[in-house]
Motif scaffolding. Structure first.
Motif, PDB file in Angstrom:
ATOM      1  N   THR A  70       2.128  -6.265  -8.111  1.00 25.60           N
ATOM      2  CA  THR A  70       1.402  -5.856  -6.915  1.00 25.60           C
ATOM      3  C   THR A  70       0.367  -6.904  -6.531  1.00 25.60           C
ATOM      4  OG1 THR A  70      -0.235  -4.638  -8.230  1.00 25.60           O
ATOM      5  CG2 THR A  70       1.682  -3.402  -7.409  1.00 25.60           C
ATOM      6  N   ASP A 100      -3.376  -6.868  -4.290  1.00 22.96           N
ATOM      7  CA  ASP A 100      -4.393  -6.061  -3.627  1.00 22.96           C
ATOM      8  C   ASP A 100      -5.430  -6.970  -2.978  1.00 22.96           C
ATOM      9  OD1 ASP A 100      -3.847  -3.130  -4.357  1.00 22.96           O
ATOM     10  OD2 ASP A 100      -3.714  -4.115  -6.303  1.00 22.96           O
ATOM     11  N   GLU A 144      -9.081  -6.855  -0.695  1.00 25.47           N
ATOM     12  CA  GLU A 144     -10.227  -6.088  -0.218  1.00 25.47           C
ATOM     13  C   GLU A 144     -10.975  -6.897   0.829  1.00 25.47           C
ATOM     14  OE1 GLU A 144     -12.801  -4.689  -3.260  1.00 25.47           O
ATOM     15  OE2 GLU A 144     -11.243  -3.549  -4.305  1.00 25.47           O
ATOM     16  N   THR A 193      -8.754  -2.474   2.905  1.00 22.00           N
ATOM     17  CA  THR A 193      -7.902  -2.724   1.734  1.00 22.00           C
ATOM     18  C   THR A 193      -6.448  -2.886   2.158  1.00 22.00           C
ATOM     19  OG1 THR A 193      -7.561  -0.355   1.330  1.00 22.00           O
ATOM     20  CG2 THR A 193      -9.394  -1.425   0.159  1.00 22.00           C
ATOM     21  N   HIS A 225      -2.680  -3.028   0.054  1.00 23.85           N
ATOM     22  CA  HIS A 225      -1.929  -2.943  -1.212  1.00 23.85           C
ATOM     23  C   HIS A 225      -0.470  -3.240  -0.910  1.00 23.85           C
ATOM     24  CE1 HIS A 225      -0.651  -1.534  -5.182  1.00 23.85           C
ATOM     25  NE2 HIS A 225       0.350  -0.949  -4.540  1.00 23.85           N
ATOM     26  N   SER A 226       0.128  -4.165  -1.664  1.00 24.34           N
ATOM     27  CA  SER A 226       1.520  -4.542  -1.408  1.00 24.34           C
ATOM     28  C   SER A 226       2.266  -4.731  -2.713  1.00 24.34           C
ATOM     29  CB  SER A 226       1.581  -5.824  -0.573  1.00 24.34           C
ATOM     30  OG  SER A 226       0.935  -6.889  -1.255  1.00 24.34           O
ATOM     31  N   ASP A 227       3.563  -4.423  -2.667  1.00 25.30           N
ATOM     32  CA  ASP A 227       4.475  -4.686  -3.782  1.00 25.30           C
ATOM     33  C   ASP A 227       5.174  -6.009  -3.503  1.00 25.30           C
ATOM     34  OD1 ASP A 227       3.799  -2.310  -4.937  1.00 25.30           O
ATOM     35  OD2 ASP A 227       5.460  -1.202  -4.032  1.00 25.30           O
TER      36      ASP A 227
END
Length: 305
Positions: free
Chosen positions: A222, A224, A226, A244, A246-248
């Motif tokens: 992952t 992340d 911010e 924020t 969030h990524s796979d």
């Protein structure tokens, strides 16, 4: 003729039968499956650390790669069939939620199909090659060694030297690479990715970009982010602010210099908001412009008579 000579030398080498047989099996696994995922690293690790016949391993890998290329349509169909099975959906979901398992690239139909087929063939091939090698060394080689006109080539003479089971230099090389990669990932990767992403976004939008914090996780695959600010035509204002992200990630592609984002979750998106960072950037730009103007005026006064 040279290949035939090398083959006989390998079959009659000081290595034990399992070392030659394992070279064939690992070569089959390496050749049939695409070069992607941690399974490739595992095969190479075993090939260099376990004292198998490396030359034979690479020859077998090349031969099976040609076979694998011809069987790719079958592998793709079989992989698609496995990924589509309702009874396996829970397994695929669990594997996808594990960053380590995603590094196997199992959700690629060719990778999954070829990996399953090659693993199913590995054990039967091991026992088959072991049996053939046993018959050759105990019967055929012994029989041929008794004939002078065959034995004069030296193909059937087995050296008395014993080969160790572990290749120490290979183990040392992998430890050095593993430690080096660990140091890079822990101390430098996040900073490099943060700087690279900022520069890439600045190139795309032609505006200043600031990322407060970027953190990657190799165990979960992952990324992340911010606080992302993208500047606007208004000084001190951000055209886009995101709290924020969030990524796979597909780390297999990342290792090849590509970025493949599989899933993204964005939170706290705002437009035309004031940004303290962009305010600092604007002030710095003003100061730099004033300094350049002052320097230019001084140079102009010095040149005038």
């Amino acid at each position: 003729m040279d290949i035939l000579i090398k083959l006989f030398k390998t079959l009659n080498s000081a290595q034990k039968p399992w070392q030659i047989t394992l070279a064939v099996v690992l070569g089959m696994l390496m050749g049939l499956t695409p070069l992607s995922g941690i399974q490739t690293l595992l095969i190479l690790f075993l090939a260099f650390v376990v004292n198998i016949h490396l030359g034979f391993f690479f020859i077998m890998a090349a031969q099976f790669a040609a076979i694998g290329y011809a069987l790719d349509p079958f592998f793709e169909s079989f992989g698609f069939y496995l990924l589509s099975l309702e009874s396996l959906q829970t397994l695929w979901t669990t594997m996808y939620n594990s960053g380590l398992m995603r590094l196997t690239y199992y959700n690629n139909t060719i990778v999954l199909g070829s990996s399953v087929i090659s693993l199913l063939l590995a054990l039967p091939l091991y026992f088959l090659i072991s049996k053939v090698l046993f018959v050759y060394r105990d019967r055929i080689a012994v029989y041929c060694a008794q004939h002078k006109w065959l034995n004069k080539f030296g193909f059937f003479n087995r050296p008395d030297k014993k080969e160790p089971a572990i290749r120490l230099w290979g183990l040392g090389a992998f430890l050095v690479v593993a430690v080096s990669l660990t140091i890079v990932v822990i101390f430098f990767l996040d900073a490099w990715m943060k700087k690279g992403l900022e520069k890439s976004l600045e190139f795309v939008f032609s505006k200043p970009v600031h990322i407060e914090r970027l953190e990657t996780s190799w165990s979960e695959a992952t990324l992340d982010i911010e606080t992302l600010h993208i500047g606007s035509s208004k000084p001190q204002y951000a055209a886009l602010s995101i709290e924020t992200i969030h990524s796979d990630l597909d780390f297999n592609a990342l290792l090849l210099g590509k970025v493949n984002i599989e899933k993204v979750m964005v939170n706290g998106m705002k437009f035309n908001q004031k940004s303290e960072y962009l305010k600092k950037v604007s002030l710095e730009d003003v100061k730099q412009k004033e300094a350049k103007d002052t320097q230019s005026s001084k140079e102009g006064n010095e040149e005038s008579p």
